[in-house]
Design a protein around this motif. Structure first.
Motif, short mmCIF file in Angstrom:
data_model
loop_
_atom_site.label_atom_id
_atom_site.label_comp_id
_atom_site.label_asym_id
_atom_site.label_seq_id
_atom_site.Cartn_x
_atom_site.Cartn_y
_atom_site.Cartn_z
N ALA A 158 0.84 -1.20 0.00
CA ALA A 158 0.00 0.00 0.00
C ALA A 158 0.87 1.25 0.00
O ALA A 158 1.90 1.31 0.69
CB ALA A 158 -0.92 0.01 1.22
N GLN A 162 -2.82 5.36 0.09
CA GLN A 162 -3.75 4.27 0.39
C GLN A 162 -3.81 3.98 1.88
O GLN A 162 -4.89 3.68 2.41
CB GLN A 162 -3.33 3.02 -0.39
CG GLN A 162 -3.55 3.12 -1.89
CD GLN A 162 -2.96 1.96 -2.65
OE1 GLN A 162 -1.88 1.45 -2.30
NE2 GLN A 162 -3.64 1.52 -3.70
N HIS A 166 -7.40 4.20 3.60
CA HIS A 166 -7.99 2.92 3.97
C HIS A 166 -7.64 2.44 5.37
O HIS A 166 -8.29 1.51 5.87
CB HIS A 166 -7.59 1.85 2.94
CG HIS A 166 -8.05 2.14 1.55
ND1 HIS A 166 -9.38 2.10 1.18
CD2 HIS A 166 -7.35 2.52 0.44
CE1 HIS A 166 -9.49 2.41 -0.10
NE2 HIS A 166 -8.28 2.67 -0.57
N TYR A 248 -17.67 1.92 8.19
CA TYR A 248 -16.28 1.50 8.20
C TYR A 248 -16.07 0.20 8.98
O TYR A 248 -14.93 -0.27 9.10
CB TYR A 248 -15.40 2.60 8.81
CG TYR A 248 -15.17 3.78 7.89
CD1 TYR A 248 -14.42 3.63 6.74
CD2 TYR A 248 -15.69 5.03 8.19
CE1 TYR A 248 -14.20 4.71 5.89
CE2 TYR A 248 -15.48 6.11 7.34
CZ TYR A 248 -14.73 5.94 6.20
OH TYR A 248 -14.52 7.00 5.37
#
Length: 258
Positions: A158, A162, A166, A248
């Motif tokens: 990642a 990202q 995330h 989430y």
């Protein structure tokens, strides 16, 4: 018993108890200085009759909303950056810990001199009252993100962008919403002070000028309106926060809004 339990959950019992205690206390006090709920309701009807009540509520809520949104929109990215980069946190932390102890009301005179007596000074005052709480809560949320999660994401290839989108942002959602909820309380405190000193409209102005006419029932109306506006905004943010947590997939033990 089931209805009582349901009433407690919905807050109905609490509000009924509040009205009863208010009535009892008012009946045993000088009602010129401490009006009953009925007298306060009549005062609200008087203000509604000349359209001033709705106008004052709209103006105060608009000022709070603009200043609070501006402070939140500036505070969230600033908090993310401060929490993510240690060198930046070490650089700005002394300023944050200095200015957050200076209340917004202390800047009223200066803001009027710098930005004028119009809407701009009031909105900036509320932004100031909002900014530091949002920054500190967001930054604290970022700092508390587990290093294992970041290392795992990085080991899977990642990028930093990202990881931010995330991993970090989902983990910071509870801290962010707690921050903006606390900031909203500060926003209402700031607007009351600003409207008492430098305004001719708004709920703070209503409370301040009511003393000239010895209208304590109008003062109580203003106080109740402030509480109602803040309560409504807080409940909306609480609902949005819970919805975001579900989106989430954040566990319930974050105890958001409890």
């Amino acid at each position: 018993m089931r209805y009582v339990r349901k009433g407690l959950q919905m807050g109905i019992v609490s509000w009924l108890l509040f009205l009863i205690l208010w009535q009892i206390f008012a009946m045993n006090s000088n009602q010129d200085y401490f009006p009953t709920p009925v007298q306060t309701f009549r005062g609200a009807v008087e203000l509604i009759a000349d359209n001033s009540l709705v106008t004052y509520v709209f103006i105060s809520f608009k000022r709070v909303l603009f200043g609070w949104l501006l402070g939140s929109l500036l505070g969230i990215p600033a908090g993310l950056l401060i929490g993510r980069f240690k060198w930046l946190r070490q650089l700005v932390e002394p300023y944050l810990n200095f200015f957050r102890f200076i209340p917004a009301l202390a800047f009223i005179t200066l803001f009027i001199l710098w930005f004028g007596i119009g809407e701009q000074s009031k909105v900036i005052l509320i932004m100031y009252a909002t900014l530091f709480i949002v920054i500190l809560n967001t930054a604290a949320g970022v700092v508390n993100v587990e290093d294992d999660k970041i290392r795992s994401a990085r080991s899977l290839g990642a990028s930093e962008r990202q990881i931010l989108i995330h991993v970090i942002i989902p983990a910071v959602v509870p801290a962010f919403f707690n921050g903006v909820r606390l900031a909203m309380g500060n926003s209402f405190m700031a607007i009351v002070g600003a409207e008492m000193i430098a305004a001719n409209e708004g709920v703070g102005y209503l409370i301040w000028t009511s003393r000239l006419y010895s209208k304590t029932d109008w003062i109580f109306v203003g106080l109740l309106l402030l509480g109602l506006m803040g309560f409504t905004g807080d409940q909306l943010l609480r609902w949005l926060g819970k919805t975001s947590l579900k989106r989430y997939g954040i566990a319930k033990e974050t105890r958001f809004g409890r």
